[in-house]
Design a protein around this motif. Structure first.
Motif, PDB file in Angstrom:
ATOM      1  N   VAL A  57       0.828  -1.216   0.000  1.00 33.84           N
ATOM      2  CA  VAL A  57       0.000   0.000   0.000  1.00 33.84           C
ATOM      3  C   VAL A  57       0.864   1.268   0.000  1.00 33.84           C
ATOM      4  O   VAL A  57       0.514   2.258  -0.648  1.00 33.84           O
ATOM      5  CB  VAL A  57      -0.967  -0.008   1.203  1.00 33.84           C
ATOM      6  CG1 VAL A  57      -1.635   1.333   1.396  1.00 33.84           C
ATOM      7  CG2 VAL A  57      -2.005  -1.105   1.033  1.00 33.84           C
ATOM      8  N   ILE A  58       1.997   1.250   0.698  1.00 38.29           N
ATOM      9  CA  ILE A  58       2.809   2.474   0.811  1.00 38.29           C
ATOM     10  C   ILE A  58       3.969   2.529  -0.185  1.00 38.29           C
ATOM     11  O   ILE A  58       4.745   3.484  -0.166  1.00 38.29           O
ATOM     12  CB  ILE A  58       3.327   2.690   2.254  1.00 38.29           C
ATOM     13  CG1 ILE A  58       4.312   1.615   2.673  1.00 38.29           C
ATOM     14  CG2 ILE A  58       2.155   2.808   3.223  1.00 38.29           C
ATOM     15  CD1 ILE A  58       5.013   1.908   4.002  1.00 38.29           C
ATOM     16  N   ALA A  59       4.081   1.545  -1.089  1.00 38.21           N
ATOM     17  CA  ALA A  59       5.141   1.564  -2.105  1.00 38.21           C
ATOM     18  C   ALA A  59       4.883   2.709  -3.085  1.00 38.21           C
ATOM     19  O   ALA A  59       3.810   2.808  -3.671  1.00 38.21           O
ATOM     20  CB  ALA A  59       5.211   0.234  -2.837  1.00 38.21           C
ATOM     21  N   LEU A  60       5.867   3.578  -3.248  1.00 38.81           N
ATOM     22  CA  LEU A  60       5.749   4.730  -4.137  1.00 38.81           C
ATOM     23  C   LEU A  60       6.497   4.537  -5.445  1.00 38.81           C
ATOM     24  O   LEU A  60       6.127   5.103  -6.469  1.00 38.81           O
ATOM     25  CB  LEU A  60       6.286   5.986  -3.435  1.00 38.81           C
ATOM     26  CG  LEU A  60       5.591   6.375  -2.140  1.00 38.81           C
ATOM     27  CD1 LEU A  60       6.313   7.538  -1.488  1.00 38.81           C
ATOM     28  CD2 LEU A  60       4.131   6.711  -2.394  1.00 38.81           C
ATOM     29  N   ASP A  61       7.585   3.769  -5.408  1.00 36.00           N
ATOM     30  CA  ASP A  61       8.395   3.567  -6.604  1.00 36.00           C
ATOM     31  C   ASP A  61       9.163   2.256  -6.452  1.00 36.00           C
ATOM     32  O   ASP A  61       9.753   2.006  -5.392  1.00 36.00           O
ATOM     33  CB  ASP A  61       9.381   4.725  -6.790  1.00 36.00           C
ATOM     34  CG  ASP A  61      10.192   4.592  -8.063  1.00 36.00           C
ATOM     35  OD1 ASP A  61       9.604   4.718  -9.148  1.00 36.00           O
ATOM     36  OD2 ASP A  61      11.407   4.350  -7.976  1.00 36.00           O
ATOM     37  N   VAL A  62       9.131   1.445  -7.486  1.00 34.45           N
ATOM     38  CA  VAL A  62       9.878   0.193  -7.491  1.00 34.45           C
ATOM     39  C   VAL A  62      10.876   0.260  -8.635  1.00 34.45           C
ATOM     40  O   VAL A  62      10.486   0.400  -9.794  1.00 34.45           O
ATOM     41  CB  VAL A  62       8.942  -1.025  -7.666  1.00 34.45           C
ATOM     42  CG1 VAL A  62       9.744  -2.318  -7.701  1.00 34.45           C
ATOM     43  CG2 VAL A  62       7.894  -1.063  -6.567  1.00 34.45           C
ATOM     44  N   GLY A  63      12.155   0.208  -8.290  1.00 31.77           N
ATOM     45  CA  GLY A  63      13.209   0.250  -9.292  1.00 31.77           C
ATOM     46  C   GLY A  63      13.953  -1.070  -9.340  1.00 31.77           C
ATOM     47  O   GLY A  63      13.634  -2.008  -8.597  1.00 31.77           O
ATOM     48  N   ALA A  64      14.950  -1.125 -10.189  1.00 32.80           N
ATOM     49  CA  ALA A  64      15.739  -2.350 -10.336  1.00 32.80           C
ATOM     50  C   ALA A  64      16.482  -2.701  -9.050  1.00 32.80           C
ATOM     51  O   ALA A  64      16.676  -3.872  -8.735  1.00 32.80           O
ATOM     52  CB  ALA A  64      16.725  -2.193 -11.491  1.00 32.80           C
ATOM     53  N   SER A  65      16.893  -1.679  -8.291  1.00 33.76           N
ATOM     54  CA  SER A  65      17.711  -1.948  -7.100  1.00 33.76           C
ATOM     55  C   SER A  65      17.085  -1.432  -5.808  1.00 33.76           C
ATOM     56  O   SER A  65      17.694  -1.512  -4.758  1.00 33.76           O
ATOM     57  CB  SER A  65      19.097  -1.318  -7.271  1.00 33.76           C
ATOM     58  OG  SER A  65      18.966   0.095  -7.350  1.00 33.76           O
TER      59      SER A  65
END
Length: 139
Positions: A57-65
């Motif tokens: 719910v609180i994830a704002l950005d998911v990147g490779a690392s």
């Protein structure tokens, strides 16, 4: 659950639908960081599934690392005379996490507190090399 989670001063007295705004609970930035660390490391008395749901719910950005988590909070008029804006969260990497708690208690008359609390935090995180330049900079 507030006492059970050892959140802030552990006091949830007040109206059930407003105690976190005008009741007795109080938390410092250091206590926010401790709570986030315990959430991230699954050291709270809740199930792994619950932690996963909160993180989702609180994830704002998911990147490779990295995964960038954050949650805003705002308290102000008409409930109080001054605005208080929080932005708390952490950036999770494979082997470590960096936790943050930003508290904005004052502002210039022409500045909107809602986007500022996140924007300022992201600038600091970028300047420290914690947050990549491409991570979102939403409200």
């Amino acid at each position: 659950w507030v006492p059970h989670l050892d959140y802030g001063n552990r006091d949830s007295t007040g109206k059930i639908d407003m105690f976190w705004l005008d009741g007795a609970p109080r938390i410092t930035a250091i206590e926010q960081l401790d709570f986030l660390r315990r959430l991230d490391m699954q050291k709270l008395p809740v199930s792994e599934r619950t932690v996963d749901i909160v993180k989702d719910v609180i994830a704002l950005d998911v990147g490779a690392s990295h995964v960038y988590y954050g949650k805003t909070g705002l308290y102000g008029p008409p409930e109080s005379k001054e605005e208080v804006g929080w932005f708390v969260g952490f950036v999770g990497f494979e082997k470590r996490s960096v936790y943050f708690a930003t508290l904005v208690t004052g502002r210039a008359p022409d500045v909107e507190i809602m986007p500022v609390r996140r924007r300022v935090t992201e600038r600091v995180l970028r300047s420290l090399g914690v947050l990549p330049d491409r991570a979102s900079a939403g409200p």
